[in-house]
Design a protein around this motif. Structure first.
Motif, PDB file in Angstrom:
ATOM      1  N   THR A   1       0.888  -1.157   0.000  1.00 56.69           N
ATOM      2  CA  THR A   1       0.000   0.000   0.000  1.00 56.69           C
ATOM      3  C   THR A   1       0.927   1.207   0.000  1.00 56.69           C
ATOM      4  O   THR A   1       1.920   1.220   0.735  1.00 56.69           O
TER       5      THR A   1
ATOM      6  N   SER B   1     -14.185   0.438  -0.473  1.00 54.00           N
ATOM      7  CA  SER B   1     -12.878   0.839  -1.029  1.00 54.00           C
ATOM      8  C   SER B   1     -12.798   2.332  -1.313  1.00 54.00           C
ATOM      9  O   SER B   1     -11.704   2.866  -1.466  1.00 54.00           O
ATOM     10  N   ALA B   2     -13.942   2.976  -1.446  1.00 57.89           N
ATOM     11  CA  ALA B   2     -13.992   4.415  -1.733  1.00 57.89           C
ATOM     12  C   ALA B   2     -15.372   4.906  -1.304  1.00 57.89           C
ATOM     13  O   ALA B   2     -16.296   4.097  -1.170  1.00 57.89           O
TER      14      ALA B   2
ATOM     15  N   GLU C   1     -22.831  -0.289   2.761  1.00 56.77           N
ATOM     16  CA  GLU C   1     -21.475   0.249   2.618  1.00 56.77           C
ATOM     17  C   GLU C   1     -20.631  -0.137   3.821  1.00 56.77           C
ATOM     18  O   GLU C   1     -21.096  -0.094   4.955  1.00 56.77           O
ATOM     19  N   ARG C   2     -19.397  -0.506   3.535  1.00 53.90           N
ATOM     20  CA  ARG C   2     -18.448  -0.872   4.601  1.00 53.90           C
ATOM     21  C   ARG C   2     -17.123  -0.182   4.334  1.00 53.90           C
ATOM     22  O   ARG C   2     -16.894   0.388   3.257  1.00 53.90           O
ATOM     23  N   TYR C   3     -16.238  -0.219   5.325  1.00 53.65           N
ATOM     24  CA  TYR C   3     -14.967   0.517   5.247  1.00 53.65           C
ATOM     25  C   TYR C   3     -13.825  -0.358   5.748  1.00 53.65           C
ATOM     26  O   TYR C   3     -13.994  -1.089   6.725  1.00 53.65           O
ATOM     27  N   GLY C   4     -12.698  -0.298   5.038  1.00 49.75           N
ATOM     28  CA  GLY C   4     -11.548  -1.091   5.462  1.00 49.75           C
ATOM     29  C   GLY C   4     -10.267  -0.543   4.880  1.00 49.75           C
ATOM     30  O   GLY C   4     -10.250   0.510   4.256  1.00 49.75           O
TER      31      GLY C   4
ATOM     32  N   SER D   1      -5.989  -1.997   3.600  1.00 51.84           N
ATOM     33  CA  SER D   1      -5.093  -3.140   3.388  1.00 51.84           C
ATOM     34  C   SER D   1      -4.496  -3.584   4.725  1.00 51.84           C
ATOM     35  O   SER D   1      -4.259  -4.767   4.941  1.00 51.84           O
TER      36      SER D   1
ATOM     37  N   VAL E   1     -20.430   4.518   6.964  1.00 58.48           N
ATOM     38  CA  VAL E   1     -19.829   3.196   6.749  1.00 58.48           C
ATOM     39  C   VAL E   1     -20.243   2.239   7.862  1.00 58.48           C
ATOM     40  O   VAL E   1     -19.646   1.190   8.049  1.00 58.48           O
TER      41      VAL E   1
ATOM     42  N   THR F   1      -5.393   5.192  11.183  1.00 63.46           N
ATOM     43  CA  THR F   1      -5.850   4.867   9.822  1.00 63.46           C
ATOM     44  C   THR F   1      -5.502   5.946   8.808  1.00 63.46           C
ATOM     45  O   THR F   1      -5.443   5.679   7.614  1.00 63.46           O
TER      46      THR F   1
ATOM     47  N   ASP G   1      -7.554   8.199   8.233  1.00 69.75           N
ATOM     48  CA  ASP G   1      -8.870   8.682   7.801  1.00 69.75           C
ATOM     49  C   ASP G   1      -9.454   9.591   8.876  1.00 69.75           C
ATOM     50  O   ASP G   1      -9.226   9.385  10.066  1.00 69.75           O
TER      51      ASP G   1
ATOM     52  N   LYS H   1      -4.112  11.696   5.273  1.00 69.27           N
ATOM     53  CA  LYS H   1      -3.050  11.275   4.355  1.00 69.27           C
ATOM     54  C   LYS H   1      -3.346  11.863   2.977  1.00 69.27           C
ATOM     55  O   LYS H   1      -4.511  12.005   2.607  1.00 69.27           O
TER      56      LYS H   1
ATOM     57  N   LEU I   1      -3.913  11.314  -0.297  1.00 70.90           N
ATOM     58  CA  LEU I   1      -4.270  10.123  -1.073  1.00 70.90           C
ATOM     59  C   LEU I   1      -5.465  10.439  -1.969  1.00 70.90           C
ATOM     60  O   LEU I   1      -6.398  11.118  -1.549  1.00 70.90           O
TER      61      LEU I   1
ATOM     62  N   ILE J   1      -8.398   8.441  -4.188  1.00 75.55           N
ATOM     63  CA  ILE J   1      -8.951   7.109  -4.488  1.00 75.55           C
ATOM     64  C   ILE J   1      -9.748   7.231  -5.779  1.00 75.55           C
ATOM     65  O   ILE J   1     -10.769   7.900  -5.838  1.00 75.55           O
TER      66      ILE J   1
ATOM     67  N   ASN K   1      -5.953   3.194  -5.046  1.00 75.54           N
ATOM     68  CA  ASN K   1      -5.295   4.292  -4.347  1.00 75.54           C
ATOM     69  C   ASN K   1      -4.171   4.873  -5.186  1.00 75.54           C
ATOM     70  O   ASN K   1      -3.347   4.137  -5.720  1.00 75.54           O
TER      71      ASN K   1
ATOM     72  N   TYR L   1      -1.170   7.691  -4.763  1.00 76.26           N
ATOM     73  CA  TYR L   1      -0.476   8.582  -3.834  1.00 76.26           C
ATOM     74  C   TYR L   1       0.187   9.696  -4.618  1.00 76.26           C
ATOM     75  O   TYR L   1       1.127   9.457  -5.379  1.00 76.26           O
TER      76      TYR L   1
HETATM   77  P1  AMP Z   1      -6.095   0.744   0.768  1.00 77.13           P
HETATM   78  O1  AMP Z   1      -4.831   1.457   1.048  1.00 77.13           O
HETATM   79  O2  AMP Z   1      -6.263   0.347  -0.638  1.00 77.13           O
HETATM   80  O3  AMP Z   1      -6.279  -0.353   1.694  1.00 77.13           O
HETATM   81  O4  AMP Z   1      -7.262   1.786   1.005  1.00 77.13           O
HETATM   82  C1  AMP Z   1      -7.765   2.060   2.266  1.00 77.13           C
HETATM   83  C2  AMP Z   1      -8.469   3.375   2.278  1.00 77.13           C
HETATM   84  O5  AMP Z   1      -9.619   3.338   1.436  1.00 77.13           O
HETATM   85  C3  AMP Z   1      -9.020   3.727   3.637  1.00 77.13           C
HETATM   86  O6  AMP Z   1      -8.036   4.232   4.513  1.00 77.13           O
HETATM   87  C4  AMP Z   1     -10.075   4.754   3.273  1.00 77.13           C
HETATM   88  O7  AMP Z   1      -9.480   6.022   3.077  1.00 77.13           O
HETATM   89  C5  AMP Z   1     -10.579   4.237   1.938  1.00 77.13           C
HETATM   90  N1  AMP Z   1     -11.883   3.553   2.059  1.00 77.13           N
HETATM   91  C6  AMP Z   1     -12.153   2.234   2.074  1.00 77.13           C
HETATM   92  N2  AMP Z   1     -13.481   2.023   2.155  1.00 77.13           N
HETATM   93  C7  AMP Z   1     -14.074   3.234   2.208  1.00 77.13           C
HETATM   94  C8  AMP Z   1     -15.421   3.700   2.285  1.00 77.13           C
HETATM   95  N3  AMP Z   1     -16.446   2.862   2.308  1.00 77.13           N
HETATM   96  N4  AMP Z   1     -15.627   5.029   2.325  1.00 77.13           N
HETATM   97  C9  AMP Z   1     -14.612   5.899   2.289  1.00 77.13           C
HETATM   98  N5  AMP Z   1     -13.315   5.529   2.193  1.00 77.13           N
HETATM   99  C10 AMP Z   1     -13.052   4.216   2.144  1.00 77.13           C
END
Ligand code: AMP
Ligand code: MCA
Length: 519
Positions: A172, A286-287, A307-310, A312, A339, A396, A398, A415, A417, A419, A424, A426
């Motif tokens: 990442t 993911s976004a 919708e969910r949030y996560g 890597s 989320v 995070t 975020d 950060k 970043l 999306i 992602n 950078y």
């Molecule tokens: P990655 O580095 O590819 O794992 O991306 C992770 C980042 O994606 C998180 O720190 C968030 O900024 C963003 N992200 C993932 N899911 C969501 C979501 N449902 N809404 C907003 N941002 C998200």
């Protein structure tokens, strides 16, 4: 949750249905042909590859780096790597040679698997960095990996692994522009898969439409583990095409996508209430999913996207509820633009700049902990320390808030970043390549709203004195060195970059200036 300490593959295998001759994966091949794989096929074919990997007698913790097109055999290679007890390192197919060189240099994989067409340059890089073997795998079952594996037996006992042992490294990008390898353990992956199985109500008869790439967390872990640990069939599409997904919906119950996939499906008139009638659950992540997309989907299909949030580093952290969440007073509402709740077992807090938790409803930095949180960045102890607080919470990057009811809303990122379409980007990485191009003094890359990708990159370039580089030519040059999705969609020249009194580029001003570019 007490976690069984075992090889993740064993946990997935234990969930295979009793009838091993039923279909596990219904795939579409590279030329549109239908391919069927039973559960027995998954077990046996991954055993052959696992036996091949084990025959190499590699040390514990060896990395298997993989840059291949999506295919069921690529999935088998992932399962085989788990079985053999090695560490899977997936790489985006869009990465160019300079990017691959960095990952191989940094991860020092013992085994590299690439497409037959890339063998020349990939093997040169890999062998120069001490790789033991380089195999090839095409999306049509061609290549040396399967040829070699065919000589091995189709039975294999998964190598014993504990919850703390590494299962995968996911790169990442870092804010400094250099990618960091997030180390995920068997325990991280299994705990998250088990929590999601329950939280999303996976049940008998569920069928997943898999249309995501399999080199990032979303397609590789959330989707694949979700189906396998429930013994659920996957309808496996080699790439995302809106119509192919819509055509598969009547035979499926679960779909996962990044917001761009939902936007593109909405643009297809074939997406109707009738087409989605058989579905149980649509999941987005993911976004950020725009509230308009959330509402349009509800109107068009009658389904409310969950919708969910996560990340890597953490796999899944929060989710809107599938059904009543007793921890939150039995709430079962999926709320657009949020989320959802911290998943069971995941600790989540919102803190101010000084690290003190803020009141409900107030914005701050999101920090998390739990069995899903990674084991650190590969060979970067310093970076790992920076990203954890003294009391063990992961930062995070975020920015968000959690309301009284427990719903989390992401409102931004600390950060730098972008999306774009769920990938992602950078800016620091793009800027560092851009700044080396002839005629460029300095540059800034910012993300602005884009109707298809959610966000898209825009480059602002300050030419060297006397130089007048062609913005389009700069983008073409970038494309030779960087994965296409990282290349800004537009480039502008400017006499200077706006800076604050500390000398820091004021990217917010650049974003404002260009925010209607793609409107
Ligand atoms: P990655 O580095 O590819 O794992 O991306 C992770 C980042 O994606 C998180 O720190 C968030 O900024 C963003 N992200 C993932 N899911 C969501 C979501 N449902 N809404 C907003 N941002 C998200
Ligand atoms: C492709 N292009 C893009 C993107 N994708 N540009 C910006 N952003 C993108 N995401 C560019 C290509 O470089 C190319 O440019 C042109 O678009 C066409 O490429 P093609 O490959 O044909 O594009 P596509 O097939 O239309 O792909 C769009 C896509 C894809 C289907 C939305 O980007 C995609 O699959 N995104 C999903 C990403 C994902 O799985 N993210 C999960 C990360 P040119 O024509 O100029 O050469 S996991 C994660 O974030 C966390 C943990 C989480 O929470 O899940």
């Amino acid at each position: 949750m007490t976690l069984p300490s075992l090889n993740l593959y064993s946990a997935l295998r234990a969930a295979f249905p009793a009838d091993l001759d039923s279909t596990a994966v219904e795939a579409t091949g590279p030329h549109g042909e239908s391919l069927n794989y039973t559960w027995r096929d998954l077990e046996r074919a991954s055993a052959r590859i696992a036996n091949l990997l084990q025959s190499l007698a590699l040390p514990k913790g060896s990395r298997v780096a993989v840059q291949v097109e999506k295919s069921v055999e690529a999935l088998l290679l992932y399962l085989a790597t788990l079985r053999a007890g090695h560490v899977f390192l997936p790489l985006n197919t869009a990465y160019k040679s300079a990017e691959i060189e960095y990952f191989i240099d940094n991860a020092e994989p013992a085994v590299v698997v690439c497409t037959p067409g890339n063998f020349g340059w990939v093997s040169r890089i890999a062998f120069a960095r001490g790789a033991h073997s380089v195999f090839t795998l095409g999306d049509d079952r061609s290549g040396s990996l399967l040829e070699r594996a065919a000589h091995f037996g189709d039975e294999h006992e998964p190598v014993a692994r504990t919850a703390q042992d590494l299962a995968a490294i996911l790169y990442t990008s870092g804010t400094t522009g250099r990618s960091k390898g997030a180390m995920l353990t068997h325990g991280n992956l299994l705990s998250n898969a088990l929590v999601l199985k329950d939280y999303w109500g996976w049940r008998e008869g569920d069928v997943l439409v898999h249309a995501l790439p399999i080199f990032h967390v979303h397609g590789l872990f959330v989707a694949i583990h979700g189906a396998l640990i429930n013994g659920s069939k996957m309808i496996w599409l080699p790439r995302f095409e809106p119509r192919a997904v819509i055509d598969a919906l009547p035979r499926a119950t679960v779909f996962m996508g990044v917001p761009t996939l939902y936007v593109r499906m909405l643009a297809d008139p074939a997406l109707t209430r009738e087409a989605a009638r058989h579905m149980r659950l649509f999941i987005s992540g993911s976004a950020p999913l725009l509230i308009e997309t959330f509402r349009q989907w509800q109107e068009r299909t009658g389904h409310t996207i969950l919708e969910r949030y996560g990340m890597s580093e953490t796999i899944m952290l929060t989710s809107n509820p599938w059904t009543a969440d007793e921890r939150h007073g039995g709430q079962d509402e999926r709320r657009g633009a949020t989320v959802g709740f911290a998943l069971p077992g995941v600790g989540l807090r919102v803190v101010d700049d000084g690290g003190t938790p803020v009141a409900a409803g107030e914005a701050g930095h999101i920090q998390v902990r739990g069995p899903n949180v990674f084991a650190g960045y590969w060979r970067m102890p310093e970076k790992t320390r920076e990203e954890f607080t003294a009391d063990g919470w992961f930062r995070t990057g975020d920015v968000g808030l959690q309301d009284e009811r427990g719903y989390v809303t992401i409102i931004g990122r600390s950060k730098d970043l972008i999306i774009s379409g769920g990938y992602n980007v950078y800016p620091a990485e793009v800027e560092s390549v851009l700044n080396e191009l002839p005629g460029v003094a300095e540059s800034a890359v910012v993300g602005v709203p884009h109707p298809d990708f959610g966000e898209a990159g825009v480059a602002i370039v300050v030419p060297r004195p006397g130089a007048a580089p062609d913005p389009d030519a700069l983008l073409l040059q970038l494309k030779q060195q960087l994965a296409g999705y990282k290349v800004p969609k537009r480039c502008f020249l400017a006499a200077e970059l706006p800076r604050n009194t500390m000398g820091k580029v004021q990217k917010n001003l650049l974003r404002e200036q260009h925010q209607d570019l793609f409107a």
